[in-house]
Write a protein that holds these residues in place. Structure first.
Motif, PDB file in Angstrom:
ATOM      1  N   UNK A 197      16.050 -22.020 -16.461  1.00  0.00           N
ATOM      2  CA  UNK A 197      17.466 -22.391 -16.488  1.00  0.00           C
ATOM      3  C   UNK A 197      17.737 -23.471 -17.529  1.00  0.00           C
ATOM      4  N   UNK A 198      16.874 -24.480 -17.606  1.00  0.00           N
ATOM      5  CA  UNK A 198      17.086 -25.577 -18.551  1.00  0.00           C
ATOM      6  C   UNK A 198      17.071 -25.093 -19.999  1.00  0.00           C
ATOM      7  N   UNK A 199      16.117 -24.216 -20.318  1.00  0.00           N
ATOM      8  CA  UNK A 199      15.952 -23.753 -21.696  1.00  0.00           C
ATOM      9  C   UNK A 199      16.614 -22.408 -21.983  1.00  0.00           C
ATOM     10  N   UNK A 200      17.218 -21.819 -20.939  1.00  0.00           N
ATOM     11  CA  UNK A 200      17.843 -20.501 -21.070  1.00  0.00           C
ATOM     12  C   UNK A 200      16.864 -19.488 -21.662  1.00  0.00           C
ATOM     13  N   UNK A 201      15.659 -19.471 -21.090  1.00  0.00           N
ATOM     14  CA  UNK A 201      14.611 -18.530 -21.508  1.00  0.00           C
ATOM     15  C   UNK A 201      14.210 -17.699 -20.302  1.00  0.00           C
ATOM     16  N   UNK A 202      14.434 -16.406 -20.366  1.00  0.00           N
ATOM     17  CA  UNK A 202      14.074 -15.548 -19.240  1.00  0.00           C
ATOM     18  C   UNK A 202      12.564 -15.325 -19.148  1.00  0.00           C
ATOM     19  N   UNK A 203      12.095 -15.022 -17.934  1.00  0.00           N
ATOM     20  CA  UNK A 203      10.679 -14.680 -17.794  1.00  0.00           C
ATOM     21  C   UNK A 203      10.333 -13.441 -18.611  1.00  0.00           C
ATOM     22  N   UNK A 204       9.129 -13.419 -19.132  1.00  0.00           N
ATOM     23  CA  UNK A 204       8.640 -12.273 -19.891  1.00  0.00           C
ATOM     24  C   UNK A 204       7.487 -11.634 -19.151  1.00  0.00           C
ATOM     25  N   UNK A 205       6.657 -10.878 -19.869  1.00  0.00           N
ATOM     26  CA  UNK A 205       5.489 -10.253 -19.242  1.00  0.00           C
ATOM     27  C   UNK A 205       4.611 -11.322 -18.591  1.00  0.00           C
ATOM     28  N   UNK A 206       4.062 -11.021 -17.436  1.00  0.00           N
ATOM     29  CA  UNK A 206       3.311 -12.011 -16.679  1.00  0.00           C
ATOM     30  C   UNK A 206       2.146 -11.352 -15.959  1.00  0.00           C
ATOM     31  N   UNK A 207       1.393 -12.145 -15.250  1.00  0.00           N
ATOM     32  CA  UNK A 207       0.330 -11.632 -14.397  1.00  0.00           C
ATOM     33  C   UNK A 207       0.537 -12.200 -13.000  1.00  0.00           C
ATOM     34  N   UNK A 208      -0.014 -11.589 -11.970  1.00  0.00           N
ATOM     35  CA  UNK A 208       0.242 -12.026 -10.597  1.00  0.00           C
ATOM     36  C   UNK A 208      -0.026 -13.520 -10.378  1.00  0.00           C
ATOM     37  N   UNK A 209       0.968 -14.203  -9.770  1.00  0.00           N
ATOM     38  CA  UNK A 209       0.840 -15.616  -9.478  1.00  0.00           C
ATOM     39  C   UNK A 209       1.263 -16.544 -10.608  1.00  0.00           C
ATOM     40  N   UNK A 210       1.417 -16.017 -11.788  1.00  0.00           N
ATOM     41  CA  UNK A 210       1.789 -16.791 -12.959  1.00  0.00           C
ATOM     42  C   UNK A 210       3.209 -16.405 -13.374  1.00  0.00           C
ATOM     43  N   UNK A 211       3.851 -17.257 -14.166  1.00  0.00           N
ATOM     44  CA  UNK A 211       5.133 -16.911 -14.778  1.00  0.00           C
ATOM     45  C   UNK A 211       5.081 -17.317 -16.246  1.00  0.00           C
ATOM     46  N   UNK A 212       5.510 -16.405 -17.106  1.00  0.00           N
ATOM     47  CA  UNK A 212       5.614 -16.672 -18.541  1.00  0.00           C
ATOM     48  C   UNK A 212       7.088 -16.651 -18.920  1.00  0.00           C
ATOM     49  N   UNK A 213       7.553 -17.686 -19.624  1.00  0.00           N
ATOM     50  CA  UNK A 213       8.907 -17.665 -20.177  1.00  0.00           C
ATOM     51  C   UNK A 213       8.787 -17.316 -21.647  1.00  0.00           C
ATOM     52  N   UNK A 214       9.385 -16.198 -21.996  1.00  0.00           N
ATOM     53  CA  UNK A 214       9.296 -15.711 -23.360  1.00  0.00           C
ATOM     54  C   UNK A 214       8.280 -14.597 -23.495  1.00  0.00           C
ATOM     55  N   UNK A 215       8.180 -14.112 -24.718  1.00  0.00           N
ATOM     56  CA  UNK A 215       7.287 -13.004 -25.049  1.00  0.00           C
ATOM     57  C   UNK A 215       6.317 -13.449 -26.144  1.00  0.00           C
ATOM     58  N   UNK A 216       5.172 -12.790 -26.262  1.00  0.00           N
ATOM     59  CA  UNK A 216       4.192 -13.194 -27.273  1.00  0.00           C
ATOM     60  C   UNK A 216       4.735 -13.183 -28.702  1.00  0.00           C
ATOM     61  N   UNK A 217       5.710 -12.345 -28.996  1.00  0.00           N
ATOM     62  CA  UNK A 217       6.223 -12.268 -30.372  1.00  0.00           C
ATOM     63  C   UNK A 217       7.496 -13.085 -30.590  1.00  0.00           C
ATOM     64  N   UNK A 218       7.894 -13.912 -29.620  1.00  0.00           N
ATOM     65  CA  UNK A 218       9.062 -14.782 -29.783  1.00  0.00           C
ATOM     66  C   UNK A 218       8.811 -15.799 -30.895  1.00  0.00           C
TER      67      UNK A 218
END
Length: 117
Positions: A24-45
């Motif tokens: 919310x603070x950075x206005x970056x949606x979650x991207x691809x992730x793995x169970x239990x983790x959260x990634x904001x953004x994508x590898x090619x951002x």
């Protein structure tokens, strides 16, 4: 291939809550992730991803590496941090080039809001 910076990993007990704050603070949606983790953004951002890694122990002491987040209005930035569940530490630095205030996310990871003149 040249080395490049691709992300910052933040250890947290409540991955979902901490990631939601930063999303919310950075206005970056979650991207691809793995169970239990959260990634904001994508590898090619163009910006490095923020990665939220689950850990069992809470943070102790001051973080040694922190993010600086540029804002257009320092007071509005502080209010947003608080509304999202973070806090203002009370630490403020006024410089010729702008203002820096120290804030913290819901798990007390310190970061700076920066307003440049």
């Amino acid at each position: 291939m040249a080395n490049r910076w691709v992300g910052v990993t933040i250890d947290c007990v409540d991955v979902q809550r901490t990631a939601a704050f930063w999303s919310a603070l950075l206005e970056r949606p979650p991207g691809p992730t793995q169970p239990g983790w959260v990634y904001l953004g994508h590898p090619d951002d163009p910006q490095p991803r923020l990665v939220f890694q689950p850990v069992t122990e809470a943070k102790h002491g001051k973080v040694r590496l922190h993010l600086d987040v540029a804002v257009d209005d320092i007071e509005a930035g502080i209010a947003q941090v608080i509304a999202l569940g973070g806090r203002f530490t009370g630490e403020r630095h006024d410089y010729d080039e702008g203002v820096v205030v120290v804030t913290a996310d819901p798990e007390d990871h310190e970061f700076c809001l920066v307003h440049y003149y």
